[in-house]
Scaffold this motif. Structure first.
Motif, PDB file in Angstrom:
ATOM      1  N   ASN A  59      -0.858   6.190  -6.552  1.00 30.09           N
ATOM      2  CA  ASN A  59      -1.473   6.977  -7.526  1.00 30.09           C
ATOM      3  C   ASN A  59      -2.523   7.836  -6.436  1.00 30.09           C
ATOM      4  OD1 ASN A  59      -2.974   8.821  -9.283  1.00 30.09           O
ATOM      5  ND2 ASN A  59      -4.310   6.983 -10.144  1.00 30.09           N
ATOM      6  N   CYS A  60      -2.640   9.053  -6.494  1.00 27.29           N
ATOM      7  CA  CYS A  60      -2.805   9.933  -5.527  1.00 27.29           C
ATOM      8  C   CYS A  60      -3.217  11.456  -5.689  1.00 27.29           C
ATOM      9  CB  CYS A  60      -1.856  10.170  -4.180  1.00 27.29           C
ATOM     10  SG  CYS A  60      -0.565  11.225  -4.451  1.00 27.29           S
ATOM     11  N   THR A  61      -3.713  11.959  -6.871  1.00 29.94           N
ATOM     12  CA  THR A  61      -4.401  12.447  -7.589  1.00 29.94           C
ATOM     13  C   THR A  61      -6.098  13.314  -7.626  1.00 29.94           C
ATOM     14  OG1 THR A  61      -5.299  11.321  -9.631  1.00 29.94           O
ATOM     15  CG2 THR A  61      -3.192  12.630  -9.719  1.00 29.94           C
ATOM     16  N   GLU A  62      -6.413  11.567  -6.912  1.00 32.57           N
ATOM     17  CA  GLU A  62      -8.141  11.667  -6.585  1.00 32.57           C
ATOM     18  C   GLU A  62      -7.974  12.175  -5.108  1.00 32.57           C
ATOM     19  OE1 GLU A  62      -9.949   8.362  -6.836  1.00 32.57           O
ATOM     20  OE2 GLU A  62     -10.036   8.180  -9.552  1.00 32.57           O
ATOM     21  N   LEU A  63      -6.910  12.805  -4.522  1.00 32.00           N
ATOM     22  CA  LEU A  63      -6.909  12.903  -3.072  1.00 32.00           C
ATOM     23  C   LEU A  63      -6.573  14.572  -2.931  1.00 32.00           C
ATOM     24  CD1 LEU A  63      -4.100  10.640  -1.050  1.00 32.00           C
ATOM     25  CD2 LEU A  63      -6.856  10.534  -1.161  1.00 32.00           C
ATOM     26  N   GLU A  64      -6.764  14.799  -4.196  1.00 33.65           N
ATOM     27  CA  GLU A  64      -6.371  16.349  -4.213  1.00 33.65           C
ATOM     28  C   GLU A  64      -7.548  17.680  -3.222  1.00 33.65           C
ATOM     29  OE1 GLU A  64      -3.523  19.473  -5.377  1.00 33.65           O
ATOM     30  OE2 GLU A  64      -3.347  17.484  -5.275  1.00 33.65           O
ATOM     31  N   ASP A  89       4.115  20.026  -2.525  1.00 32.51           N
ATOM     32  CA  ASP A  89       3.899  21.009  -2.861  1.00 32.51           C
ATOM     33  C   ASP A  89       1.913  20.740  -3.308  1.00 32.51           C
ATOM     34  OD1 ASP A  89       3.562  20.090  -5.297  1.00 32.51           O
ATOM     35  OD2 ASP A  89       4.826  22.839  -6.148  1.00 32.51           O
ATOM     36  N   LYS A  90       1.295  19.800  -3.212  1.00 28.53           N
ATOM     37  CA  LYS A  90      -0.118  18.778  -3.865  1.00 28.53           C
ATOM     38  C   LYS A  90      -0.738  18.507  -2.445  1.00 28.53           C
ATOM     39  CE  LYS A  90       1.513  17.660  -8.656  1.00 28.53           C
ATOM     40  NZ  LYS A  90       0.986  19.078  -9.335  1.00 28.53           N
ATOM     41  N   PHE A  91      -1.944  19.549  -2.633  1.00 30.61           N
ATOM     42  CA  PHE A  91      -3.044  18.505  -1.628  1.00 30.61           C
ATOM     43  C   PHE A  91      -3.045  17.261  -1.040  1.00 30.61           C
ATOM     44  CE2 PHE A  91      -4.452  23.388  -1.330  1.00 30.61           C
ATOM     45  CZ  PHE A  91      -4.412  23.370  -0.597  1.00 30.61           C
ATOM     46  N   CYS A  92      -2.798  16.219  -2.323  1.00 32.15           N
ATOM     47  CA  CYS A  92      -2.886  14.910  -2.392  1.00 32.15           C
ATOM     48  C   CYS A  92      -2.163  14.057  -1.223  1.00 32.15           C
ATOM     49  CB  CYS A  92      -2.841  14.347  -3.570  1.00 32.15           C
ATOM     50  SG  CYS A  92      -1.308  14.489  -4.645  1.00 32.15           S
ATOM     51  N   TYR A  93      -0.740  14.704  -1.218  1.00 35.36           N
ATOM     52  CA  TYR A  93      -0.072  14.854  -0.048  1.00 35.36           C
ATOM     53  C   TYR A  93       0.168  15.266   0.833  1.00 35.36           C
ATOM     54  CZ  TYR A  93       2.883  13.027  -4.485  1.00 35.36           C
ATOM     55  OH  TYR A  93       3.131  12.491  -6.144  1.00 35.36           O
ATOM     56  N   PHE A  94      -1.179  16.344   1.198  1.00 38.11           N
ATOM     57  CA  PHE A  94      -0.984  16.728   2.526  1.00 38.11           C
ATOM     58  C   PHE A  94      -2.195  15.506   3.118  1.00 38.11           C
ATOM     59  CE2 PHE A  94      -4.614  18.673   4.446  1.00 38.11           C
ATOM     60  CZ  PHE A  94      -3.771  18.999   6.375  1.00 38.11           C
ATOM     61  N   ALA A  95      -2.737  15.094   2.509  1.00 33.61           N
ATOM     62  CA  ALA A  95      -3.773  14.257   2.499  1.00 33.61           C
ATOM     63  C   ALA A  95      -3.727  12.769   3.415  1.00 33.61           C
ATOM     64  CB  ALA A  95      -4.797  14.374   1.411  1.00 33.61           C
ATOM     65  N   ILE A  96      -2.369  12.571   2.621  1.00 34.61           N
ATOM     66  CA  ILE A  96      -1.870  11.205   3.191  1.00 34.61           C
ATOM     67  C   ILE A  96      -0.592  11.179   4.269  1.00 34.61           C
ATOM     68  CG2 ILE A  96      -0.155   9.182   2.254  1.00 34.61           C
ATOM     69  CD1 ILE A  96      -1.027  10.175  -0.331  1.00 34.61           C
ATOM     70  N   LEU A  97      -0.872  12.375   4.462  1.00 35.65           N
ATOM     71  CA  LEU A  97       1.190  13.215   5.505  1.00 35.65           C
ATOM     72  C   LEU A  97       0.002  12.763   6.704  1.00 35.65           C
ATOM     73  CD1 LEU A  97       3.599  14.453   3.898  1.00 35.65           C
ATOM     74  CD2 LEU A  97       3.409  12.749   4.483  1.00 35.65           C
ATOM     75  N   GLN A  98      -1.456  13.934   6.930  1.00 31.88           N
ATOM     76  CA  GLN A  98      -1.775  14.092   7.740  1.00 31.88           C
ATOM     77  C   GLN A  98      -3.474  12.454   8.019  1.00 31.88           C
ATOM     78  OE1 GLN A  98      -1.992  16.775   9.083  1.00 31.88           O
ATOM     79  NE2 GLN A  98      -3.016  16.264  11.183  1.00 31.88           N
ATOM     80  N   SER A  99      -3.463  11.393   7.651  1.00 34.85           N
ATOM     81  CA  SER A  99      -4.375  10.955   7.893  1.00 34.85           C
ATOM     82  C   SER A  99      -4.120   9.658   8.681  1.00 34.85           C
ATOM     83  CB  SER A  99      -3.971   9.569   6.052  1.00 34.85           C
ATOM     84  OG  SER A  99      -2.752   9.175   5.930  1.00 34.85           O
ATOM     85  N   GLU A 113     -13.237  11.414   5.799  1.00 32.00           N
ATOM     86  CA  GLU A 113     -13.723  11.518   4.593  1.00 32.00           C
ATOM     87  C   GLU A 113     -12.478  11.222   3.632  1.00 32.00           C
ATOM     88  OE1 GLU A 113     -15.279  13.762   0.704  1.00 32.00           O
ATOM     89  OE2 GLU A 113     -16.043  14.421   2.837  1.00 32.00           O
ATOM     90  N   MET A 114     -11.212  11.979   4.322  1.00 29.92           N
ATOM     91  CA  MET A 114     -10.175  11.925   4.147  1.00 29.92           C
ATOM     92  C   MET A 114      -9.440  10.880   4.319  1.00 29.92           C
ATOM     93  SD  MET A 114      -6.922  14.247   4.809  1.00 29.92           S
ATOM     94  CE  MET A 114      -6.864  14.588   6.304  1.00 29.92           C
ATOM     95  N   ASP A 115      -8.790  10.026   5.738  1.00 28.22           N
ATOM     96  CA  ASP A 115      -8.995   8.903   5.542  1.00 28.22           C
ATOM     97  C   ASP A 115      -9.671   7.773   4.214  1.00 28.22           C
ATOM     98  OD1 ASP A 115      -7.095   9.567   7.336  1.00 28.22           O
ATOM     99  OD2 ASP A 115      -8.952   8.566   9.208  1.00 28.22           O
ATOM    100  N   ARG A 116     -11.222   7.754   4.607  1.00 24.90           N
ATOM    101  CA  ARG A 116     -11.258   5.946   3.307  1.00 24.90           C
ATOM    102  C   ARG A 116     -10.993   6.638   1.470  1.00 24.90           C
ATOM    103  NH1 ARG A 116     -17.243   7.233   5.794  1.00 24.90           N
ATOM    104  NH2 ARG A 116     -17.167   6.178   7.090  1.00 24.90           N
ATOM    105  N   ALA A 117     -11.099   8.615   1.877  1.00 28.11           N
ATOM    106  CA  ALA A 117     -10.518   8.665   0.393  1.00 28.11           C
ATOM    107  C   ALA A 117      -8.852   7.953   0.253  1.00 28.11           C
ATOM    108  CB  ALA A 117     -10.356  10.103   0.224  1.00 28.11           C
ATOM    109  N   VAL A 118      -7.682   8.041   0.801  1.00 22.40           N
ATOM    110  CA  VAL A 118      -6.849   7.444   1.459  1.00 22.40           C
ATOM    111  C   VAL A 118      -6.791   6.122   1.564  1.00 22.40           C
ATOM    112  CG1 VAL A 118      -4.289   7.659   2.693  1.00 22.40           C
ATOM    113  CG2 VAL A 118      -5.775   9.580   2.362  1.00 22.40           C
TER     114      VAL A 118
END
Length: 221
Positions: free
Chosen positions: A83-88, A39-49, A135-140
């Motif tokens: 650690n993916c908290t910075e992707l939120e 339910d966290k956006f950081c996991y969305f960022a990873i799976l959408q990357s 930006e999201m891909d670079r963060a991942v």
């Protein structure tokens, strides 16, 4: 798994594009969907990357020209960054901007990404979505500790046609690094099982019997 969550990530099992979206947890989900208990956006960022997309396109089966997303083949063996908290923030920004595009245009995910991958599409909202994806891909990449990668986003030829994605050389490098990380995680899991160490890092009172199957996130092996 989803009972304590406020929402879940959902994707179509058979799809042209790998797209996840948050939906309420109270739905009765159709068998043709994939539900990720996050339910966290950081996991969305990873799976959408692009990282997860390249993994999915390599290890999933297909139905005609579409992906047939099987969690055992595409998710359980996918090594998430530790650690993916910075992707939120970027995850939420991307998800919200995409949602506003679909609401404004009254179009679904497939139509939105048809525009996203069309080199002739220069509408401001779609261009901004591409910028957020970069930006999201670079963060991942940074979450994995791979800041050395020059992702080379642009319109590139792929097996699925022209796509706005990372360069071909980066796609190969990303897959190589993810596979190496998969192997490392699996070997660590095997060592912990042999030592009777659980996920908490503490030794269990009773040694866990070694499974003949490769269950869990390291199932690729």
């Amino acid at each position: 798994a989803i009972e304590p969550l406020s929402r879940v990530l959902l994707a179509a099992r058979v799809t042209k594009y790998v797209n996840f979206v948050f939906v309420p947890k109270g739905y009765v989900y159709n068998e043709k969907t994939v539900v990720a208990a996050y339910d966290k956006f950081c996991y969305f960022a990873i799976l959408q990357s692009c990282f997860h997309e390249q993994w999915v396109r390599t290890y999933s089966s297909t139905l005609e020209t579409r992906i047939n997303y099987a969690p055992t083949d595409c998710f359980e063996n996918f090594p998430l960054p530790q650690n993916c908290t910075e992707l939120e923030v970027i995850g939420e920004t991307y998800h919200e901007h995409r949602r506003q595009i679909m609401l404004t245009r009254q179009e679904g995910l497939t139509s939105t990404y048809n525009r996203f991958h069309n080199p002739k599409e220069s509408a401001e909202d779609i261009v901004r979505l591409r910028e957020l994806h970069v930006e999201m891909d670079r963060a991942v990449a940074s979450a994995y500790g791979w800041d050395d990668l020059d992702l080379g986003h642009g319109f590139h030829e792929t097996a699925q046609g022209v796509r706005f994605t990372v360069s071909e050389s980066v796609r190969r490098e990303v897959l190589s690094r993810l596979l190496g990380l998969n192997h490392e995680r699996y070997e660590e899991e095997v060592r912990n099982q042999e030592l009777g160490i659980g996920d908490s890092g503490k030794k269990k009172e009773k040694k866990v019997k070694k499974s003949k199957s490769t269950d869990g996130q390291m199932g690729l092996l």
